[in-house]
Design an enzyme around this catalytic site. Structure first.
Site, PDB file in Angstrom:
ATOM      1  N   ASN A 210     -63.623  12.376  -4.077  1.00 52.83           N
ATOM      2  CA  ASN A 210     -64.488  11.195  -4.061  1.00 52.83           C
ATOM      3  C   ASN A 210     -65.928  11.620  -3.800  1.00 52.83           C
ATOM      4  OD1 ASN A 210     -65.099  10.989  -1.092  1.00 52.83           O
ATOM      5  ND2 ASN A 210     -62.868  10.884  -1.019  1.00 52.83           N
ATOM      6  N   ASP A 279     -56.624   8.367  -0.136  1.00 51.58           N
ATOM      7  CA  ASP A 279     -55.468   7.553   0.254  1.00 51.58           C
ATOM      8  C   ASP A 279     -54.211   7.988  -0.490  1.00 51.58           C
ATOM      9  OD1 ASP A 279     -56.682   5.846   2.125  1.00 51.58           O
ATOM     10  OD2 ASP A 279     -57.617   4.700   0.510  1.00 51.58           O
ATOM     11  N   ILE A 309     -54.907   9.494   8.973  1.00 54.15           N
ATOM     12  CA  ILE A 309     -55.305  10.321  10.121  1.00 54.15           C
ATOM     13  C   ILE A 309     -55.758   9.445  11.282  1.00 54.15           C
ATOM     14  CG2 ILE A 309     -56.855  12.164  10.877  1.00 54.15           C
ATOM     15  CD1 ILE A 309     -57.030  12.935   7.825  1.00 54.15           C
ATOM     16  N   PHE A 325     -64.346   4.184  10.036  1.00 47.74           N
ATOM     17  CA  PHE A 325     -65.342   3.723   9.078  1.00 47.74           C
ATOM     18  C   PHE A 325     -64.643   2.884   8.024  1.00 47.74           C
ATOM     19  CE2 PHE A 325     -69.647   5.488   9.485  1.00 47.74           C
ATOM     20  CZ  PHE A 325     -69.468   6.135  10.697  1.00 47.74           C
ATOM     21  N   LYS A 343     -55.484  -0.729  12.229  1.00 46.36           N
ATOM     22  CA  LYS A 343     -55.440   0.657  12.720  1.00 46.36           C
ATOM     23  C   LYS A 343     -55.573   0.723  14.240  1.00 46.36           C
ATOM     24  CE  LYS A 343     -56.973   2.647   8.391  1.00 46.36           C
ATOM     25  NZ  LYS A 343     -57.384   3.873   7.721  1.00 46.36           N
TER      26      LYS A 343
HETATM   27  N1  CTP Z   1     -58.690   7.181   7.027  1.00 48.87           N
HETATM   28  C1  CTP Z   1     -57.859   8.159   7.543  1.00 48.87           C
HETATM   29  N2  CTP Z   1     -56.840   8.647   6.786  1.00 48.87           N
HETATM   30  C2  CTP Z   1     -56.603   8.150   5.556  1.00 48.87           C
HETATM   31  C3  CTP Z   1     -57.441   7.142   5.026  1.00 48.87           C
HETATM   32  C4  CTP Z   1     -58.475   6.672   5.790  1.00 48.87           C
HETATM   33  O1  CTP Z   1     -58.073   8.603   8.662  1.00 48.87           O
HETATM   34  N3  CTP Z   1     -55.587   8.635   4.827  1.00 48.87           N
HETATM   35  C5  CTP Z   1     -59.778   6.677   7.877  1.00 48.87           C
HETATM   36  C6  CTP Z   1     -61.151   6.985   7.385  1.00 48.87           C
HETATM   37  O2  CTP Z   1     -61.661   8.205   7.926  1.00 48.87           O
HETATM   38  C7  CTP Z   1     -61.942   5.775   7.888  1.00 48.87           C
HETATM   39  C8  CTP Z   1     -60.938   4.656   7.906  1.00 48.87           C
HETATM   40  O3  CTP Z   1     -59.673   5.297   7.900  1.00 48.87           O
HETATM   41  O4  CTP Z   1     -62.391   5.980   9.215  1.00 48.87           O
HETATM   42  C9  CTP Z   1     -61.044   3.683   6.779  1.00 48.87           C
HETATM   43  O5  CTP Z   1     -60.779   4.264   5.575  1.00 48.87           O
HETATM   44  P1  CTP Z   1     -60.606   3.399   4.209  1.00 48.87           P
HETATM   45  O6  CTP Z   1     -60.141   4.326   3.169  1.00 48.87           O
HETATM   46  O7  CTP Z   1     -61.850   2.634   3.952  1.00 48.87           O
HETATM   47  O8  CTP Z   1     -59.541   2.346   4.648  1.00 48.87           O
HETATM   48  P2  CTP Z   1     -58.063   2.116   4.289  1.00 48.87           P
HETATM   49  O9  CTP Z   1     -57.353   1.874   5.555  1.00 48.87           O
HETATM   50  O10 CTP Z   1     -57.587   3.195   3.425  1.00 48.87           O
HETATM   51  O11 CTP Z   1     -58.087   0.728   3.561  1.00 48.87           O
HETATM   52  P3  CTP Z   1     -58.346   0.276   2.029  1.00 48.87           P
HETATM   53  O12 CTP Z   1     -57.701   1.300   1.166  1.00 48.87           O
HETATM   54  O13 CTP Z   1     -57.702  -1.040   2.005  1.00 48.87           O
HETATM   55  O14 CTP Z   1     -59.823   0.190   1.859  1.00 48.87           O
END
Ligand code: CTP
Length: 409
Positions: A210, A279, A309, A325, A343
């Site tokens: 990304n 994700d 994480i 974030f 979370k």
């Molecule tokens: N995060 C994480 N591990 C993942 C995905 C996200 O720790 N596999 C953490 C990111 O570092 C960030 C927060 O989760 O602090 C939000 O990430 P985001 O991708 O925006 O949120 P999601 O929970 O994945 O929700 P969505 O896909 O609905 O936007």
């Protein structure tokens, strides 16, 4: 009590007309309560006599690396150990170059190498010399090593020119020194920061990634270190230098970041998940490069979820204060509140991505910080370094009192 009460300051004075201002600086440092020892370069002695500094500091002034009498009183290594802070003011172009290149050909440059005290330099020189790419490269090298740069100021110069190169005025130098000595808001705390994207391999040459540059996370790591924290930075694949006093671990995939973050948060006070973690990843990474075959259909990628994480850290029995974030393209606040609850984190920093000049791979960001019980603070749009400092202050305010050492995970 002065702001620098009892602080042992080693003042290096190098050659330049601004050396006369260093005399006033010694007086002000002592007024603020500092103990001052002065070391002069050969160039500085062309402008001011050692007797001036001796009278003002109350101690003999040293310039020579090879002076047996002075070495017998306090050897140069002892002097380097004595210093709690080394301040070079004025720092000439020549002195900056010698410090940047690690020379040890006179007493001051040797002391700067031999000390473990923080080094602060206040340059003063002709504006053309300051602007020269060689000087700028030297300053960048010193900055990357954690040397604190103070100034120069702009204005009329002794040589009759006008521009950047004036020594910062002594009262401002004393103020900065005092700020540097003040314990930061995160002194004694351990902060783990994740930053950057993750790359999920499709085959040995392709990956899913990304557009995160890691700049927001690196700015938070730098701000936390500046606030006195011990910082552990887990970085995805980014092209950024490591901020001063930050321990960095590089990773590539969500799986690697998950393992590195879980190891790093043991005993930590706070975790800031600024990484844009993928994700989804290919369920199976092909061992060899996927080839196109004429007539055959395009391959289909089967994806699986990666480890979350942030949720994993938030679920730990002795969890640190967790900051997440939320990067969103629309409905920022509603989605971010959802993430806060799902979370179970302590703060969520929501930002809009996709707007020009903001968010991913941009210098500025706009953060809206949300917490439980309806906490809401709009930090507005600002450079990432400014937002990082504000966020670190906010974390420091909301952090629970330190746990007893034995109670840590
Ligand atoms: N995060 C994480 N591990 C993942 C995905 C996200 O720790 N596999 C953490 C990111 O570092 C960030 C927060 O989760 O602090 C939000 O990430 P985001 O991708 O925006 O949120 P999601 O929970 O994945 O929700 P969505 O896909 O609905 O936007």
């Amino acid at each position: 009590m002065g702001t620098l009460e009892g602080t042992r300051v080693l003042l290096g004075v190098s050659g330049g007309i601004a050396a006369y201002k260093a005399a006033d600086l010694v007086r002000r440092l002592r007024d603020a309560g500092a103990e001052v020892r002065v070391v002069m370069t050969a160039g500085a002695r062309q402008f001011v006599t050692p007797a001036t500094f001796q009278a003002l500091s109350g101690h003999p002034v040293r310039s020579d690396l090879w002076d047996p009498a002075a070495e017998a009183a306090m050897g140069h290594i002892e002097l380097a150990r004595w210093a709690e802070i080394v301040l070079v003011a004025p720092a000439s172009a020549n002195t900056l170059a010698r410090l940047a290149h690690g020379l040890a050909d006179d007493l001051l440059s040797t002391l700067c190498l031999a000390t473990s005290a923080p080094l602060m330099v206040a340059p003063a020189m002709n504006q053309q010399m300051w602007a020269h790419p060689a000087t700028q490269a030297n300053v960048a090298t010193l900055g990357a090593r954690g040397v604190v740069l103070l100034g120069p100021d702009s204005g009329g110069q002794a040589c009759g020119e006008f521009g950047a190169g004036r020594l910062v005025e002594p009262p401002a130098i004393v103020e900065r020194l005092a700020a540097l000595r003040a314990p930061g808001v995160l002194a004694g705390r351990v902060v783990v920061v994740s930053a950057g994207p993750t790359f999920e391999d499709v085959d040995p040459v392709r990956f899913i990634g990304n557009r995160s540059s890691g700049r927001m996370g690196f700015a938070i790591a730098a701000a936390a270190a500046a606030a006195g924290a011990e910082v552990r930075l887990v970085a995805g694949p980014v092209h950024l230098p490591t901020p001063a006093r930050v321990a960095r671990r590089d990773v590539r995939s969500a799986r690697e970041m998950h393992a590195a973050v879980l190891a790093a948060v043991a005993g930590a006070d706070a975790y800031v998940g600024a990484a844009a973690v993928a994700d989804f990843r290919p369920a199976v990474a092909a061992p060899d490069k996927i080839k196109k075959t004429d007539g055959a259909p395009a391959p289909t990628l089967l994806l699986e979820r990666t480890e979350d994480i942030l949720a994993a850290v938030a679920a730990l029995p002795a969890r640190p204060f967790c900051v997440g974030f939320a990067a969103e393209t629309g409905d920022v606040e509603a989605y971010a509140r959802g993430k806060l609850q799902r979370k179970r984190v302590d703060l969520v920093c929501a930002n809009r991505v996709g707007a020009p000049g903001e968010g991913f791979d941009a210098d500025d960001n706009a953060l809206l910080v949300l917490g439980p019980d309806g906490f809401r603070l709009d930090l507005g749009r600002a450079p990432k370094a400014v937002l990082a400092t504000r966020l670190v202050e906010l974390i420091a305010q909301r952090l629970p009192a330190p746990r007893a050492a034995g109670a840590r995970a």
